[in-house]
Design a protein around this motif. Sequence first.
Motif, PDB file in Angstrom:
ATOM      1  N   LEU A  72       0.833  -1.206   0.000  1.00  0.00           N
ATOM      2  CA  LEU A  72       0.000   0.000   0.000  1.00  0.00           C
ATOM      3  C   LEU A  72       0.866   1.253   0.000  1.00  0.00           C
ATOM      4  O   LEU A  72       0.513   2.263  -0.631  1.00  0.00           O
ATOM      5  CB  LEU A  72      -0.922   0.004   1.234  1.00  0.00           C
ATOM      6  CG  LEU A  72      -2.176  -0.870   1.154  1.00  0.00           C
ATOM      7  CD1 LEU A  72      -2.826  -0.992   2.522  1.00  0.00           C
ATOM      8  CD2 LEU A  72      -3.173  -0.302   0.137  1.00  0.00           C
ATOM      9  N   PHE A  73       1.983   1.182   0.737  1.00  0.00           N
ATOM     10  CA  PHE A  73       2.897   2.326   0.790  1.00  0.00           C
ATOM     11  C   PHE A  73       3.382   2.694  -0.614  1.00  0.00           C
ATOM     12  O   PHE A  73       3.464   3.866  -0.977  1.00  0.00           O
ATOM     13  CB  PHE A  73       4.072   1.993   1.714  1.00  0.00           C
ATOM     14  CG  PHE A  73       5.171   3.005   1.706  1.00  0.00           C
ATOM     15  CD1 PHE A  73       4.903   4.373   1.759  1.00  0.00           C
ATOM     16  CD2 PHE A  73       6.502   2.602   1.634  1.00  0.00           C
ATOM     17  CE1 PHE A  73       5.921   5.315   1.754  1.00  0.00           C
ATOM     18  CE2 PHE A  73       7.522   3.536   1.623  1.00  0.00           C
ATOM     19  CZ  PHE A  73       7.238   4.890   1.685  1.00  0.00           C
ATOM     20  N   VAL A  83      -5.854   4.828  -8.225  1.00  0.00           N
ATOM     21  CA  VAL A  83      -5.088   3.914  -7.359  1.00  0.00           C
ATOM     22  C   VAL A  83      -4.514   4.686  -6.178  1.00  0.00           C
ATOM     23  O   VAL A  83      -4.573   4.250  -5.018  1.00  0.00           O
ATOM     24  CB  VAL A  83      -3.952   3.219  -8.150  1.00  0.00           C
ATOM     25  CG1 VAL A  83      -3.066   2.406  -7.194  1.00  0.00           C
ATOM     26  CG2 VAL A  83      -4.526   2.345  -9.245  1.00  0.00           C
ATOM     27  N   ARG A  84      -3.952   5.856  -6.504  1.00  0.00           N
ATOM     28  CA  ARG A  84      -3.336   6.700  -5.467  1.00  0.00           C
ATOM     29  C   ARG A  84      -4.377   7.106  -4.427  1.00  0.00           C
ATOM     30  O   ARG A  84      -4.141   7.072  -3.220  1.00  0.00           O
ATOM     31  CB  ARG A  84      -2.731   7.927  -6.150  1.00  0.00           C
ATOM     32  CG  ARG A  84      -1.701   8.638  -5.330  1.00  0.00           C
ATOM     33  CD  ARG A  84      -0.859   9.578  -6.163  1.00  0.00           C
ATOM     34  NE  ARG A  84      -1.636  10.601  -6.835  1.00  0.00           N
ATOM     35  CZ  ARG A  84      -1.675  10.784  -8.160  1.00  0.00           C
ATOM     36  NH1 ARG A  84      -0.984   9.982  -8.961  1.00  0.00           N
ATOM     37  NH2 ARG A  84      -2.391  11.752  -8.697  1.00  0.00           N
ATOM     38  N   MET A  89      -6.640   6.379   1.058  1.00  0.00           N
ATOM     39  CA  MET A  89      -7.829   6.180   1.898  1.00  0.00           C
ATOM     40  C   MET A  89      -7.593   5.042   2.903  1.00  0.00           C
ATOM     41  O   MET A  89      -7.977   5.143   4.077  1.00  0.00           O
ATOM     42  CB  MET A  89      -9.044   5.859   1.013  1.00  0.00           C
ATOM     43  CG  MET A  89      -9.597   7.055   0.252  1.00  0.00           C
ATOM     44  SD  MET A  89     -10.911   6.601  -0.929  1.00  0.00           S
ATOM     45  CE  MET A  89     -12.186   6.027   0.183  1.00  0.00           C
ATOM     46  N   VAL A  90      -6.956   3.960   2.419  1.00  0.00           N
ATOM     47  CA  VAL A  90      -6.643   2.837   3.311  1.00  0.00           C
ATOM     48  C   VAL A  90      -5.667   3.295   4.399  1.00  0.00           C
ATOM     49  O   VAL A  90      -5.844   2.996   5.577  1.00  0.00           O
ATOM     50  CB  VAL A  90      -6.048   1.649   2.525  1.00  0.00           C
ATOM     51  CG1 VAL A  90      -5.707   0.508   3.481  1.00  0.00           C
ATOM     52  CG2 VAL A  90      -7.015   1.179   1.458  1.00  0.00           C
ATOM     53  N   LEU A 107       8.768   2.670   8.042  1.00  0.00           N
ATOM     54  CA  LEU A 107       8.821   2.801   6.578  1.00  0.00           C
ATOM     55  C   LEU A 107       9.053   4.242   6.137  1.00  0.00           C
ATOM     56  O   LEU A 107       9.284   4.501   4.945  1.00  0.00           O
ATOM     57  CB  LEU A 107       7.509   2.279   5.971  1.00  0.00           C
ATOM     58  CG  LEU A 107       7.230   0.780   6.150  1.00  0.00           C
ATOM     59  CD1 LEU A 107       5.821   0.447   5.657  1.00  0.00           C
ATOM     60  CD2 LEU A 107       8.264  -0.053   5.392  1.00  0.00           C
ATOM     61  N   ASP A 108       8.954   5.184   7.114  1.00  0.00           N
ATOM     62  CA  ASP A 108       9.147   6.613   6.826  1.00  0.00           C
ATOM     63  C   ASP A 108       8.196   7.089   5.716  1.00  0.00           C
ATOM     64  O   ASP A 108       8.608   7.598   4.659  1.00  0.00           O
ATOM     65  CB  ASP A 108      10.599   6.894   6.436  1.00  0.00           C
ATOM     66  CG  ASP A 108      10.917   8.391   6.449  1.00  0.00           C
ATOM     67  OD1 ASP A 108      10.126   9.157   7.043  1.00  0.00           O
ATOM     68  OD2 ASP A 108      11.944   8.779   5.872  1.00  0.00           O
ATOM     69  N   VAL A 109       6.913   6.937   5.987  1.00  0.00           N
ATOM     70  CA  VAL A 109       5.903   7.255   4.971  1.00  0.00           C
ATOM     71  C   VAL A 109       5.502   8.728   4.954  1.00  0.00           C
ATOM     72  O   VAL A 109       4.776   9.157   4.055  1.00  0.00           O
ATOM     73  CB  VAL A 109       4.628   6.399   5.179  1.00  0.00           C
ATOM     74  CG1 VAL A 109       4.958   4.921   5.177  1.00  0.00           C
ATOM     75  CG2 VAL A 109       3.910   6.781   6.477  1.00  0.00           C
TER      76      VAL A 109
END
Length: 797
Positions: A72-73, A83-84, A89-90, A107-109
């Motif tokens: 997802l990341f 898709v983005r 949203m998730v 993960l440093d998102v």
Amino acid sequence: MGKKVKKEVEPPPKDVFDPLSIESKKAATVVLMLNSPEEEVLAKACDAIYKFASKGDENKVTLLSLGAVEPLFKLVSHEDPLVRRNAIMVFGIMASNNDVRKLLRELDVTNSVIARLAPEEDIVVHEFASLCLAHMAVEYTSKVQIFEQGGLEPLIRLLSSPDPDVKKNSVECIYHLVQDFQSRAAVRELNAIPALLELLKSEYPVVQLLALKTFGVISNDRETRIILRENLGLEHLFKILETKEFNDLHVEALAVVANCLEDVDTMQLIQQTGGLKKLLSFAEMTTIPDIQKNAAKAITKAAYDPENRKILHEEEIEKCLITLLGTDNDGAKAAASQAISAMCENLASKDAFGIQGIPQLVQLLSSENEEVKEAAAIALANLTTGSPSNASAVAEAEGIEPLINVLSAKRDGTVANAAAVLTNMAMQEPLRLSIHGVMNAIVEPLQSTNSLVQSKAALTVAALGCDADARTELRIASGLEPLVKLLHSKNDEVRRNACWAVMVCASDELTAVELCRLGALDILEEINLSTGRKNNFSEGALDKLLDNNLSQKYSQMGYLSSSNIITDGFYDYGQVKPGVKLLSLEELSIQELNDHRAIILVNAKLPEVSLSAEDKSQDLYYGRTTSSSSIRKSSKERTSAVVSPVEEKQDSSGRSPSSLSKSSTREKGSRKGKGKKEEDKPKEEEELQTMPKVQQEVIFEKLPWLPPFDSILLDYIIDASKIILPLTTTKEQVVALALFVADKMGGPIERDKLHEFSWELHISEIEFELKCNVVPIGKIKKGTFYHRALLFKSQNT
């Protein structure tokens, strides 16, 4: 007609897969689809996962365990908008879970999520990206990441978004970020104040509330308060307070106003516009406990500034706070008490509170709520400091007993301030004499590990120890030992107050002797050798301790000053070596005979007689019982010989009897020695004599030890009084007393015949006769210079 030709359909290419509709009921299968190269599959998989995650926290944990977060990341930054959007949203939903957030940090998102806040992104993307950041900003590490990666600026821009959810998520994230001072400064520099003020007008209460909570944090900075005032922020706040429909926002609005009131300029502005009167009226009239509490807190903050205190007093703030003391809510009572404490710096307010506020504060000392009790104690301590009238008001409100009771409270602040109030009250002698039972209660605070409690407790002992009864109470309650231990304190104030208390308590012989026994003398000597530890009271305490324990002083210093009055029970042990403890007279009297120098005792005080069913005699000699009838007989004879000559001569001479104060004191003691009425004595003596010997021994074992009575010394005092009192000049009295002493100690001895005097042998014989190392000075018939000096001193004082 032409021949009809049939058109042939071309078969599909062999390498193209026919469309396949898959219906999956397993989350694991859908998670696998997140790795698909097809955008349509990815979009549908993200959408399905979003719906699954929205159903509850357990589903989020399931997705985490299935490894959904990593793919997802990647999809959050996918080139396809759909898709983005579905991927973010998730993320927005799943970030509410703590374990998911932990992985997101690893993960440093944050950088990828912040990028989704760009203006060109869809509003739905803004909504869930800001939601994800709002969840992550709860943790400090994420706060730092969001700030350092430039997330604050786009969040502030989104405060003006047309979508209320975007506004809500953005302001919530900002609220979490401004808990850190760097973000607070950045919010101010990025001009976020106007946008935040606009949110106060939102039709959504949650948005308004989050904006107010954000203001509550950033308004702690003075620069922000100035900008808020310049942007008419106070008007917005007062509009909220004046609107009943916004009562769920009043608490937070008051918190912001409280910060703003710290500035004198703001206070003056609010006063001039009538806002201050409205605020105080609002605080008095509201029945919502949290609003009452926050209103009192607002006053407390404002009252830290002297100019603000003056303004608040002009607006009769005292009336409002006294009203709040009477509320049913403990939080409001505590906050009002704290506000009173702050306002006490204004003398006019302090006087105003004393009239009506003190009785209510005294009542709060009995509250079951520890916070209320502590706040009330602090307020009373501030009210009574430097205010005799308020200290008297506490007594009039029957506050002494509650104050003594809270000396055993759970909170150190309560105990320390209750002790401070009692100290303030003890500054006035009439009040001090009305305070009873404190010394028993102060023992526990003296043993506290809190330095403030120790300091205040020692100060209370110093204030109340002026009275003999209080000192006796402390001694009996075993309070001297913890007091002496405080002399070791590394805290300067504790040590100073402990020295002060010891100096006061050493005002009588019994307490001074006990303090010496507990080691106070050695500790004070050590303190006075240190330039860093000694204080104004340590030297005074040492002097007082020695002056009221003359036996110790004589043995330690080798001299007594002219102002040192020898009293009955004084003994000359001889010089003690440094660090060697001087034993008590009782301990010395029970030692086996030895070849050390004899201990010379001065004691012409008759033991008091007390005969009852349980205790038939307290007449002791050398700590042992003697015939009570023989002592009474000598007492009666000597008393009759003492009363008239001494008193008659004192009256006729017209001289002050101070030079013979000791003899007159002893004479009074001899009269007290008669004890019961004369007609009761034969009956008591008969009861004692007819009592079985075993019973007599049991009674005698229960008796307290008393120093041996020196009947010869008492005779000396009576005889010397007859000789000296008729003389008119001090010189004649001194010469006559010197001749009297020399005569009783063996007469004049020529220097060259001193070796024939044999005074050592004479004293050794007395010791052997008495089977004791303690020798009453009256028994010495051959005395050298220090025996004669001591007898002269005992007669002259």
